[in-house]
Scaffold this motif. Structure first.
Motif, PDB file in Angstrom:
ATOM      1  N   VAL A 199      29.655  17.268  42.867  1.00  0.00           N
ATOM      2  CA  VAL A 199      29.558  16.284  43.946  1.00  0.00           C
ATOM      3  C   VAL A 199      28.260  15.510  43.745  1.00  0.00           C
ATOM      4  CG1 VAL A 199      30.957  17.586  45.618  1.00  0.00           C
ATOM      5  CG2 VAL A 199      28.494  18.023  45.470  1.00  0.00           C
ATOM      6  N   ILE A 200      28.031  14.511  44.582  1.00  0.00           N
ATOM      7  CA  ILE A 200      26.797  13.741  44.435  1.00  0.00           C
ATOM      8  C   ILE A 200      25.573  14.647  44.593  1.00  0.00           C
ATOM      9  CG2 ILE A 200      27.823  11.526  45.074  1.00  0.00           C
ATOM     10  CD1 ILE A 200      26.593  11.873  47.880  1.00  0.00           C
ATOM     11  N   ARG A 201      24.499  14.265  43.960  1.00  0.00           N
ATOM     12  CA  ARG A 201      23.307  15.116  43.936  1.00  0.00           C
ATOM     13  C   ARG A 201      22.741  15.357  45.337  1.00  0.00           C
ATOM     14  NH1 ARG A 201      17.646  14.126  40.988  1.00  0.00           N
ATOM     15  NH2 ARG A 201      16.612  15.924  41.926  1.00  0.00           N
ATOM     16  N   GLY A 202      22.855  14.390  46.225  1.00  0.00           N
ATOM     17  CA  GLY A 202      22.368  14.576  47.588  1.00  0.00           C
ATOM     18  C   GLY A 202      23.057  15.737  48.294  1.00  0.00           C
ATOM     19  N   TRP A 203      24.342  15.938  47.999  1.00  0.00           N
ATOM     20  CA  TRP A 203      25.056  17.104  48.564  1.00  0.00           C
ATOM     21  C   TRP A 203      24.560  18.379  47.902  1.00  0.00           C
ATOM     22  CZ3 TRP A 203      30.703  17.596  50.351  1.00  0.00           C
ATOM     23  CH2 TRP A 203      30.918  16.770  51.458  1.00  0.00           C
ATOM     24  N   ASP A 204      24.458  18.369  46.577  1.00  0.00           N
ATOM     25  CA  ASP A 204      23.963  19.555  45.875  1.00  0.00           C
ATOM     26  C   ASP A 204      22.586  19.952  46.409  1.00  0.00           C
ATOM     27  OD1 ASP A 204      26.154  20.006  44.213  1.00  0.00           O
ATOM     28  OD2 ASP A 204      25.281  18.979  42.486  1.00  0.00           O
TER      29      ASP A 204
END
Length: 135
Positions: free
Chosen positions: A82-87
């Motif tokens: 998923v996008i890095r902000g979610w990670d």
């Protein structure tokens, strides 16, 4: 410390939230605000988690949400699925938590955006994410 420049979230946990933005200027960097702390296990990088979420551009329209589909999303967190902000924003949260994320473009979809979803290049993304479980 709570960033006062974050959107206000209304709606009960478990239901589709509504965001009210404080103004046109998004905060800088990744902002993570726990709205309701869960009591479950801590999410670790590599875990497969199940989440309900609502995604909206800063001050703009909802571009995606799992509530209307009635089907939460499951994915492996902390591994680039998923996008890095979610990670970065979900690893370390507890199962049962409701989390508000403000994700700058460089941790989202960058300069390219996702035009078909209504996300312009450079858009800050805002998510209300409920961590339902680890599978």
């Amino acid at each position: 410390m709570i960033n006062t420049n974050m959107p206000e979230v209304s709606g009960a946990k478990g239901a589709k939230p509504v965001l009210t933005f404080p103004g046109p200027q998004a905060p800088e960097g990744l902002q993570v605000q726990v709205l309701d702390q869960g009591a479950g296990q801590v999410v670790e990088a590599g875990d497969h988690i199940v989440c309900h979420y609502l995604g909206q551009t800063w001050g703009g329209e909802v571009f995606d949400n799992s509530y209307d589909r009635g089907q939460p999303l499951d994915f492996q967190v902390g591994t680039g699925m998923v996008i890095r902000g979610w990670d970065d924003g979900l690893v370390g949260q507890r199962v049962g938590s409701r989390v508000l994320l403000s994700i700058p473009a460089e941790l989202g979809y960058g300069d390219r955006g996702v035009p078909q979803a209504g996300i312009r290049g450079g858009d800050t993304l805002v998510f209300v994410t409920e961590v339902l479980g680890v599978i």
